[in-house]
Design an enzyme around this catalytic site. Structure first.
Site, PDB file in Angstrom:
ATOM      1  N   LYS A  45     -20.761 -19.117 -11.798  1.00 12.09           N
ATOM      2  CA  LYS A  45     -19.864 -19.046 -12.966  1.00 12.09           C
ATOM      3  C   LYS A  45     -18.445 -18.745 -12.490  1.00 12.09           C
ATOM      4  CE  LYS A  45     -23.041 -19.644 -16.151  1.00 12.09           C
ATOM      5  NZ  LYS A  45     -23.051 -20.657 -17.209  1.00 12.09           N
ATOM      6  N   ALA A  98     -35.990 -19.355 -29.371  1.00  8.24           N
ATOM      7  CA  ALA A  98     -35.447 -18.483 -30.422  1.00  8.24           C
ATOM      8  C   ALA A  98     -34.790 -17.287 -29.761  1.00  8.24           C
ATOM      9  CB  ALA A  98     -36.573 -18.051 -31.356  1.00  8.24           C
ATOM     10  N   GLY A  99     -34.136 -17.585 -28.625  1.00  6.37           N
ATOM     11  CA  GLY A  99     -33.484 -16.518 -27.865  1.00  6.37           C
ATOM     12  C   GLY A  99     -31.983 -16.560 -28.021  1.00  6.37           C
ATOM     13  N   ALA A 100     -31.293 -16.048 -27.007  1.00  7.46           N
ATOM     14  CA  ALA A 100     -29.834 -15.917 -27.048  1.00  7.46           C
ATOM     15  C   ALA A 100     -29.173 -17.241 -27.410  1.00  7.46           C
ATOM     16  CB  ALA A 100     -29.341 -15.443 -25.678  1.00  7.46           C
ATOM     17  N   ALA A 101     -29.458 -18.273 -26.639  1.00 10.52           N
ATOM     18  CA  ALA A 101     -28.785 -19.554 -26.830  1.00 10.52           C
ATOM     19  C   ALA A 101     -29.222 -20.209 -28.141  1.00 10.52           C
ATOM     20  CB  ALA A 101     -29.080 -20.478 -25.643  1.00 10.52           C
ATOM     21  N   ASN A 150     -32.174 -25.202 -18.230  1.00  7.45           N
ATOM     22  CA  ASN A 150     -31.769 -25.411 -16.836  1.00  7.45           C
ATOM     23  C   ASN A 150     -32.720 -24.701 -15.886  1.00  7.45           C
ATOM     24  OD1 ASN A 150     -29.227 -26.847 -17.112  1.00  7.45           O
ATOM     25  ND2 ASN A 150     -28.500 -25.011 -18.147  1.00  7.45           N
ATOM     26  N   ASN A 192     -22.639 -24.975 -21.102  1.00 10.58           N
ATOM     27  CA  ASN A 192     -21.522 -24.091 -21.452  1.00 10.58           C
ATOM     28  C   ASN A 192     -20.352 -24.138 -20.476  1.00 10.58           C
ATOM     29  OD1 ASN A 192     -22.691 -22.436 -19.443  1.00 10.58           O
ATOM     30  ND2 ASN A 192     -23.857 -21.312 -20.992  1.00 10.58           N
ATOM     31  N   GLU A 219     -23.652 -12.742 -19.091  1.00  5.93           N
ATOM     32  CA  GLU A 219     -24.387 -13.950 -18.712  1.00  5.93           C
ATOM     33  C   GLU A 219     -25.858 -13.655 -18.485  1.00  5.93           C
ATOM     34  OE1 GLU A 219     -22.649 -16.979 -18.487  1.00  5.93           O
ATOM     35  OE2 GLU A 219     -24.644 -17.870 -18.365  1.00  5.93           O
ATOM     36  N   ASP A 220     -26.684 -14.560 -18.955  1.00 10.73           N
ATOM     37  CA  ASP A 220     -28.119 -14.564 -18.648  1.00 10.73           C
ATOM     38  C   ASP A 220     -28.792 -13.213 -18.932  1.00 10.73           C
ATOM     39  OD1 ASP A 220     -27.668 -17.170 -18.046  1.00 10.73           O
ATOM     40  OD2 ASP A 220     -28.222 -17.067 -15.936  1.00 10.73           O
ATOM     41  N   TYR A 276       0.857  -1.193   0.000  1.00 12.55           N
ATOM     42  CA  TYR A 276       0.000   0.000   0.000  1.00 12.55           C
ATOM     43  C   TYR A 276       0.893   1.243   0.000  1.00 12.55           C
ATOM     44  CZ  TYR A 276      -4.230   2.691   0.902  1.00 12.55           C
ATOM     45  OH  TYR A 276      -5.262   3.597   0.820  1.00 12.55           O
TER      46      TYR A 276
HETATM   47  N1  LIG Z   1     -27.323 -25.992 -21.263  1.00 14.04           N
HETATM   48  C1  LIG Z   1     -26.754 -24.821 -21.437  1.00 14.04           C
HETATM   49  O1  LIG Z   1     -25.517 -24.696 -21.484  1.00 14.04           O
HETATM   50  C2  LIG Z   1     -27.572 -23.603 -21.588  1.00 14.04           C
HETATM   51  C3  LIG Z   1     -28.921 -23.625 -21.484  1.00 14.04           C
HETATM   52  N2  LIG Z   1     -29.653 -22.482 -21.663  1.00 14.04           N
HETATM   53  C4  LIG Z   1     -31.076 -22.569 -21.474  1.00 14.04           C
HETATM   54  O2  LIG Z   1     -31.746 -22.069 -22.610  1.00 14.04           O
HETATM   55  C5  LIG Z   1     -32.923 -21.423 -22.222  1.00 14.04           C
HETATM   56  C6  LIG Z   1     -33.018 -20.078 -22.913  1.00 14.04           C
HETATM   57  O3  LIG Z   1     -32.004 -19.231 -22.441  1.00 14.04           O
HETATM   58  P1  LIG Z   1     -31.649 -17.887 -23.230  1.00 14.04           P
HETATM   59  O4  LIG Z   1     -31.576 -18.149 -24.667  1.00 14.04           O
HETATM   60  O5  LIG Z   1     -30.496 -17.302 -22.539  1.00 14.04           O
HETATM   61  O6  LIG Z   1     -32.941 -17.003 -22.908  1.00 14.04           O
HETATM   62  P2  LIG Z   1     -33.768 -15.979 -23.833  1.00 14.04           P
HETATM   63  O7  LIG Z   1     -34.675 -15.260 -22.901  1.00 14.04           O
HETATM   64  O8  LIG Z   1     -32.840 -15.193 -24.663  1.00 14.04           O
HETATM   65  O9  LIG Z   1     -34.617 -16.922 -24.814  1.00 14.04           O
HETATM   66  C7  LIG Z   1     -35.640 -17.726 -24.360  1.00 14.04           C
HETATM   67  C8  LIG Z   1     -36.326 -18.292 -25.570  1.00 14.04           C
HETATM   68  O10 LIG Z   1     -37.171 -19.353 -25.170  1.00 14.04           O
HETATM   69  C9  LIG Z   1     -38.421 -19.176 -25.794  1.00 14.04           C
HETATM   70  N3  LIG Z   1     -39.474 -19.779 -25.004  1.00 14.04           N
HETATM   71  C10 LIG Z   1     -39.765 -19.597 -23.713  1.00 14.04           C
HETATM   72  N4  LIG Z   1     -40.865 -20.288 -23.381  1.00 14.04           N
HETATM   73  C11 LIG Z   1     -41.278 -20.912 -24.511  1.00 14.04           C
HETATM   74  C12 LIG Z   1     -42.367 -21.733 -24.818  1.00 14.04           C
HETATM   75  N5  LIG Z   1     -43.277 -22.048 -23.903  1.00 14.04           N
HETATM   76  N6  LIG Z   1     -42.458 -22.210 -26.086  1.00 14.04           N
HETATM   77  C13 LIG Z   1     -41.558 -21.882 -27.021  1.00 14.04           C
HETATM   78  N7  LIG Z   1     -40.509 -21.076 -26.782  1.00 14.04           N
HETATM   79  C14 LIG Z   1     -40.381 -20.595 -25.543  1.00 14.04           C
HETATM   80  C15 LIG Z   1     -38.593 -17.674 -25.890  1.00 14.04           C
HETATM   81  O11 LIG Z   1     -39.582 -17.375 -26.865  1.00 14.04           O
HETATM   82  P3  LIG Z   1     -39.975 -15.861 -27.252  1.00 14.04           P
HETATM   83  O12 LIG Z   1     -38.864 -15.395 -28.157  1.00 14.04           O
HETATM   84  O13 LIG Z   1     -41.261 -16.002 -27.970  1.00 14.04           O
HETATM   85  O14 LIG Z   1     -40.051 -15.085 -25.980  1.00 14.04           O
HETATM   86  C16 LIG Z   1     -37.199 -17.253 -26.293  1.00 14.04           C
HETATM   87  O15 LIG Z   1     -37.027 -17.334 -27.684  1.00 14.04           O
HETATM   88  C17 LIG Z   1     -32.897 -21.352 -20.701  1.00 14.04           C
HETATM   89  O16 LIG Z   1     -33.751 -22.332 -20.213  1.00 14.04           O
HETATM   90  C18 LIG Z   1     -31.490 -21.687 -20.307  1.00 14.04           C
HETATM   91  O17 LIG Z   1     -31.381 -22.396 -19.100  1.00 14.04           O
HETATM   92  C19 LIG Z   1     -29.069 -21.276 -21.945  1.00 14.04           C
HETATM   93  C20 LIG Z   1     -27.719 -21.189 -22.044  1.00 14.04           C
HETATM   94  C21 LIG Z   1     -26.862 -22.338 -21.811  1.00 14.04           C
HETATM   95  C1  LIG Z   2     -25.984 -22.899 -18.327  1.00  9.88           C
HETATM   96  C2  LIG Z   2     -26.452 -21.543 -18.524  1.00  9.88           C
HETATM   97  O1  LIG Z   2     -25.664 -20.634 -18.716  1.00  9.88           O
HETATM   98  C3  LIG Z   2     -27.864 -21.285 -18.536  1.00  9.88           C
HETATM   99  O2  LIG Z   2     -28.674 -22.203 -18.416  1.00  9.88           O
HETATM  100  O3  LIG Z   2     -28.227 -20.101 -18.662  1.00  9.88           O
HETATM  101 MG   LIG Z   3     -26.522 -18.706 -18.670  1.00  7.49          MG
END
Ligand SMILES: NC(=O)C1=CN([C@@H]2O[C@H](COP(=O)(O)OP(=O)(O)OC[C@H]3O[C@@H](n4cnc5c(N)ncnc54)[C@H](OP(=O)(O)O)[C@@H]3O)[C@@H](O)[C@H]2O)C=CC1
Ligand SMILES: CC(=O)C(=O)O
Ligand SMILES: [Mg+2]
Length: 422
Positions: free
Chosen positions: A93, A194-197, A285, A317, A135-136, A38
């Site tokens: 994480k 149809a989200g991030a993942a 998850n 991941n 993340e998330d 320090y």
């Molecule tokens: N195993 C792994 O390593 C990982 C797993 N995941 C999992 O993936 C999932 C999505 O995460 P992420 O992409 O970050 O989140 P987002 O919020 O970016 O995307 C969620 C997506 O899921 C869709 N969704 C939710 N509910 C329904 C439903 N009832 N029917 C159809 N589609 C649905 C949403 O639709 P809409 O666009 O219409 O809102 C959206 O497109 C989580 O459950 C997460 O745990 C994520 C990252 C890593």
């Molecule tokens: C594993 C992870 O990053 C998730 O489910 O969001």
């Molecule tokens: Mg995550």
């Protein structure tokens, strides 16, 4: 309260709250030690860093420090529960960064009213870190946020739910399809979510050879087709000209199901309708789209993966981000580019074909594990991930021109104890 729930809460609460702590790396016992650590000693590295910012890597922990940053808008599959509620996951994480790749991390939960507010907050603190793991953060905001931060920061910025997930999914998928006797180029793929993942996974699968016209993506409103007028640009990329409207329509005869959506959305009837030797990655998850016990009961020929540690084939991941950042940090990469991601896919995919070390079998209380339907991808406790993925990523960074340091002379890494190369 059930036993599993109580055990999880106790794990986080006892003997001290949380899962991470900070440790000292220098002696602090004497007045001399304190005068170095320090005042007055700390002034010397301050002057050196002011003179040349690169000296931050020499005199501070920056080079082995990753920020894990979330707004809590898509916490696992639990939804938008807010920044503070995401803290156990972000600490988690950090645990994985340290345990598997020897990387220090700090979790930061940002209450932000807009993507721009989030971007501004993160950009202002970016110099602190060697890398930033987003993340998330939900789609579509996550795409704009990541792109802006990549442009504004000269350190790697990586949205784990997009790219970490995509890398691990692609590696597992290439292996699963080979075991099923199918080719990615010919596979009919259904992606629920149809989200991030989901968007990132499907983009990488297409880059690996999947045909966009063989791929049906669904969101909450059903199949993403060319007749829809409510699609954002990221979803539009996957719009197909089809009469299919529901998961029930899309899953008929499909070779592959990838679930990145929400719990329990795939039924026994859905999986029953899939083609022979179906590949089902139910990756939500903590509770997958379909429980693996149900999937196997209905379809004994299924190759099944989930995001969980307590069933075979954990497509998560965790198999990616610790090692990808390790490789990127060690060559001081300015970004994590496509070449580095593809290198990680192949390193992970190839490792699954090698004999599994006894220490891994012991950790999973298994007599055998070998490349096949119940072992399509290595487990997170396999220390060879550290060696293979970091080496591949670092080499790809050097070869593709984003490394600011040469390939490390202390590679390949055999243990997290070796990460400083001393
Ligand atoms: N195993 C792994 O390593 C990982 C797993 N995941 C999992 O993936 C999932 C999505 O995460 P992420 O992409 O970050 O989140 P987002 O919020 O970016 O995307 C969620 C997506 O899921 C869709 N969704 C939710 N509910 C329904 C439903 N009832 N029917 C159809 N589609 C649905 C949403 O639709 P809409 O666009 O219409 O809102 C959206 O497109 C989580 O459950 C997460 O745990 C994520 C990252 C890593
Ligand atoms: C594993 C992870 O990053 C998730 O489910 O969001
Ligand atoms: Mg995550």
């Amino acid at each position: 309260m059930n036993d599993a729930r109580q055990a999880a809460l106790d794990y986080h609460a006892k003997p001290i709250p949380g899962k991470l702590s900070v440790e000292l790396t220098k002696p602090t016992a004497t007045a001399r030690d304190l005068a170095l650590a320090y005042s007055p000693g700390v002034a010397e590295p301050v002057r050196e860093i002011a003179r040349d910012p690169e000296n931050a890597y020499r005199y501070t922990g920056k080079g082995n420090l990753v920020a894990v940053i979330s707004d809590g808008s898509a916490i696992l599959g639990l939804g938008n529960l807010g920044a503070l509620a995401s803290k156990p996951v972000m600490e988690g994480k950090g645990v994985l960064f340290k345990r598997f790749a020897g990387i220090n991390s700090v979790d930061i939960e940002v209450n932000s009213e807009s993507p721009q507010a989030f971007i501004d907050t993160v950009a202002r603190i970016a110099d602190t870190w060697g890398g930033i793991n987003l993340e998330d953060i939900k789609a579509p905001e996550c795409f704009e946020i990541e792109q802006a931060l990549i442009e504004q920061c000269n350190i790697p910025v990586f949205h784990d739910d997009q790219h970490g997930t995509a890398i691990v999914t692609a590696a597992g998928m290439l292996n699963a399809l080979e075991i099923a006797g199918k080719r990615l180029e010919e596979a009919n793929i259904v992606c629920l979510g149809a989200g991030a993942a989901a968007i990132a996974c499907m983009k990488l699968l297409v880059a690996c050879g999947a045909r966009a016209e063989n791929l049906v993506m669904l969101d909450r409103k059903g199949v993403i087709h060319t007749g829809r007028e409510d699609l954002n640009p990221y979803k539009s990329m996957f719009a197909v000209d089809t009469d299919k409207r529901t998961l029930d329509d899309a899953i008929d005869g499909a070779d592959v199901f990838v679930g990145l959506s929400g719990p329990g959305l795939m039924t026994a009837d859905h999986i029953r309708k899939m083609a022979p030797n179906p590949v089902v990655f139910a990756c939500t998850n903590p509770d997958p789209e379909i429980h693996p016990d149900l999937a196997r009961e209905v379809r004994p020929d299924v190759i099944m993966a989930t995001g969980r540690s307590d069933y075979p084939n954990q497509v998560n991941n965790v198999l990616g981000f610790p090692f990808i950042f390790r490789g990127a940090l060690d060559v001081r990469a300015t970004r994590i580019n496509e070449e580095m991601k593809v290198a990680a896919v192949h390193a992970l995919k190839d490792l699954a074909r090698e004999p599994v070390p006894q220490v891994v079998l012991d950790a999973y209380e298994m007599q055998t594990m070998s490349f096949g339907p119940e072992y399509i991808i290595p487990t997170p406790v396999d220390v060879r991930l550290l060696e293979r993925i970091t080496s591949a990523v670092a080499q790809a960074a050097v070869d593709s021109g984003v490394a600011r340091r040469p390939y490390p002379s202390h590679y390949p890494l055999k243990s997290v104890d070796d990460v400083y190369g001393i």
